[in-house]
Enzyme design. Structure first.
Site, short mmCIF file in Angstrom:
data_model
loop_
_atom_site.label_atom_id
_atom_site.label_comp_id
_atom_site.label_asym_id
_atom_site.label_seq_id
_atom_site.Cartn_x
_atom_site.Cartn_y
_atom_site.Cartn_z
CE LYS A 154 27.44 13.14 3.11
NZ LYS A 154 26.14 13.77 2.02
CG ASN A 155 28.50 12.66 -0.83
OD1 ASN A 155 27.52 12.36 -0.07
ND2 ASN A 155 28.82 13.94 -0.84
CB CYS A 187 18.53 21.42 1.69
SG CYS A 187 19.89 21.42 0.60
NE ARG A 217 21.14 19.85 -3.46
CZ ARG A 217 21.93 18.94 -2.73
NH1 ARG A 217 21.52 19.42 -1.11
NH2 ARG A 217 22.35 17.78 -2.77
CG ASP A 240 30.20 18.31 -1.10
OD1 ASP A 240 30.22 17.15 -1.59
OD2 ASP A 240 29.57 19.28 -1.31
NE ARG A 264 22.38 14.54 6.21
CZ ARG A 264 22.37 15.58 5.16
NH1 ARG A 264 22.13 16.85 5.26
NH2 ARG A 264 22.46 15.22 3.92
#
Ligand code: EPZ
Length: 421
Positions: A22-23, A115, A120, A307, A399
Site C-alpha cells: 500500500k505504502n 488522525c 501528522r 507499522d 484500508r
C-alpha cells in the site's frame, strides 16, 4: 460498517501470499501525474486507500482503470484542484502535492487533519517545496503551493522525529522536472522510497541514492509513461508472521522480500520464534516456539517499523515475561492498548513506552478498531483469545489489508465478515 467475528483458539496453518505494498503504490500512483503518457502499475493491492487515490486522480482529470491487481492511469490533461473531500480523508494523498506542483505550477491540498496516531504535520513537505522555489499560502485549512518554475536545491528534510517518508516522496517527485540538481539530506530510506525511485527512473528520471539518507535528483525536461510492478507489502508480511507466532501455527508467507523486514525477523528471533528465512518467503514455525520477551523501540528504516508495533504488542501478551515497547515515530500510537485490555491483556503505558506483562489468557469480547495497524493487532488478539471476538469498524482494516478475512480463513482461522445491513 462491517465487522469481523473471530473464533479464537485456533492455530494458523498453511501458506499465504502477500499483496503489493500500500505504502509503495500510493506515491507511485501520484507519480503518474508527472507525465502526459499512460502508465501501468501491476500488483496494486485492492484496498480502499488505493481506490481512494484513484478517485483523487480522476477528480484531477486523469483516466484511471482498475483491472484485478493492475491499474492503468493516464494523466493526459489535469487540473490543479482535486476533490478535497477525498484528499482530506486520506493522509497518503498528501503525496500528490509534489507532482501537481511540478506539472501545473500550483497545487492546493487540504491540510491533512490529525488522525488517531498523531497530528501528522506536513511542515517538512512544505520546506521541501519552498527549497525548490515554491511559495506557500495557508488559508481556511488549505495549503496553496505555487512556483512558476522549480529550481534544484540542497535541503535537509529531517524533522524532530527523524526522516519523513511521504515528504521524501513528494520532494523526489517534484525535483524530477526541476531545473538542475536537488540533493535531499536525511531522506527516508524505506523500501517504498526505493520502489518509487525505480518507477520514476523507468519514467526517465535521473535519481541516485534512493534507499540511503542522501538522494540526488537531476532534473530532466520531461518524463514518459512506464510500467511497474509494486514491491510486496512488508507490513502485511510482518502481520502474518506475528499472527503465526501468536497462534502457535506453522505458516509459510510467500511472494515477500525478507530483506525488507530484517528488523522484525531479528525481534521475532529474540522472542525465540522459530523461522526459516529465504529470499522471497518466510516459514514461521509457531508450533515449535515458546514465545520469549522483547524490548523494542520503533525507528525509521531499517529499524523496527512503527507499522508493526501494535501487532508485536499482541504477541507479547503471550510471552513468558515482561516486554517493553517504545513508540518513537508517532506521539499517539497506542490506541490498540485499551482494546487489548478489554480482551484480558496486562499492559501499562508510561509516556511513549508500553510495558506488557505476558502469559495472560485472552478472552474474546467486542472491541473497536481505531486505526489500520491497531485493527490488525486486534485481529491477531481475537485469534489468540478464547471464545468469540467481534471487531467493529473494520473499514480501518480494509484500508491496508487486502482480503485479510479470506486469507486468514485459508490459513484455518475462523474469521467471518458481518455486513452491516
Ligand atoms: C508513512 O506515513 C506511512 N504511510 C505510514 O504508514 C508510516 O507509519 C510512516 O510513513 C512512518 O514510516 C504511507 O506511506 C501512506 P512520516 P508518513 O512523514 O510519510 C513527522 C500505515 O499504517 N512529520 O514518515 O505520513 C510525523 O508526524 C501508515 O500504513 C513531521 O513532523 O509519515 C511522524 O511523527 C501509518 N513533519 C514522523 O515525522 C512532516 O512534514 C514520521 O512521519 C512530516 C512528518
Amino acid at each position: 460498517m462491517d465487522s469481523l467475528m473471530i473464533e479464537g483458539g485456533r492455530s494458523l496453518q498453511g501458506e499465504v501470499e502477500v499483496s503489493g505494498a500500500k505504502n509503495a503504490v500510493l506515491p507511485i500512483m501520484a507519480a503518474t501525474l508527472l507525465t502526459e503518457e499512460p502508465c501501468l502499475i501491476r500488483r496494486a493491492p485492492q484496498l480502499r486507500d488505493v481506490r481512494f487515490m484513484g478517485g483523487i486522480l480522476e477528480s484531477l482529470g486523469a483516466k484511471v482503470e482498475f483491472s484485478g491487481d493492475s491499474v492503468s492511469i493516464h494523466a493526459g490533461k489535469i487540473r490543479g484542484r482535486g476533490n478535497y473531500d477525498l484528499i482530506r480523508k486520506m493522509r497518503g494523498s498528501v503525496c500528490i502535492l509534489g507532482p501537481i506542483l511540478s506539472r501545473m505550477g500550483e497545487a492546493e491540498v487540504a491540510l491533512p487533519g490529525g488522525c488517531v496516531i498523531g497530528t501528522r504535520p506536513i511542515d517538512l513537505h512544505l520546506k521541501g517545496m519552498q527549497a525548490l522555489g515554491a511559495s506557500i499560502q495557508i488559508q481556511e485549512g488549505y495549503v496553496r503551493v505555487r512556483a512558476d518554475r522549480l529550481v534544484g536545491n540542497q535541503v535537509f528534510l529531517g524533522g524532530r522525529m527523524g526522516p519523513t517518508v511521504l515528504g521524501t516522496a513528494n520532494l523526489m517527485m517534484a525535483a524530477t522536472l526541476a531545473e538542475g540538481e536537488t540533493i535531499i539530506d536525511s531522506a527516508a530510506c524505506e523500501p517504498e522510497i526505493v520502489d518509487l525511485a525505480k518507477f520514476l527512473t523507468a519514467m526517465g528520471a535521473d535519481i541516485t541514492g534512493a534507499g540511503s539518507p542522501t538522494v540526488t535528483i537531476r532534473g530532466v525536461p520531461a518524463l514518459h509513461g512506464a510500467e511497474h510492478e509494486v514491491i510486496p507489502d512488508r507490513i502485511e508480511a510482518a502481520t502474518f508472521a506475528i499472527a503465526a507466532a501468536a497462534t502457535r501455527g506453522d505458516v509459510r508467507i510467500n511472494r515477500m522480500k525478507c530483506e525488507h523486514i530484517r528488523a522484525i525477523i531479528d525481534k521475532l528471533r529474540e522472542a525465540n520464534v522459530q523461522m526459516s528465512v529465504e529470499d522471497d518467503s518466510l516459514l514461521v514455525r509457531g508450533s515449535e516456539s515458546v514465545c520469549g520477551t522483547v524490548d523494542v523501540t520503533t525507528q525509521p528504516f531499517a529499524g523496527y517499523p512503527t507499522d508493526a508495533q501494535a501487532q508485536l504488542m499482541t504477541l507479547m501478551t503471550q510471552a513468558d515475561g515482561i516486554s517493553v515497547i517504545t513508540e518513537r515515530i508517532f506521539e499517539a500510537r497506542f490506541m490498540h492498548v485499551s482494546e487489548l485490555l478489554r480482551l484480558g491483556a496486562d499492559i501499562s503505558i508510561e509516556g511513549t513506552t508500553a510495558i506488557i506483562k505476558g502469559g495472560q489468557t485472552l478472552s474474546g469480547a467486542p472491541v473497536m478498531a481505531s486505526d489500520l495497524r491497531a485493527s490488525a493487532a486486534l485481529v491477531i488478539a481475537g485469534m489468540v483469545a478464547e471464545g468469540q471476538t467481534l471487531i467493529n469498524r473494520i473499514y480501518h482494516l480494509d484500508r491496508g489489508y487486502e482480503k485479510i478475512d479470506e486469507k486468514l480463513e485459508q490459513l484455518g482461522g475462523r474469521v467471518t465478515r458481518l455486513h452491516e445491513t
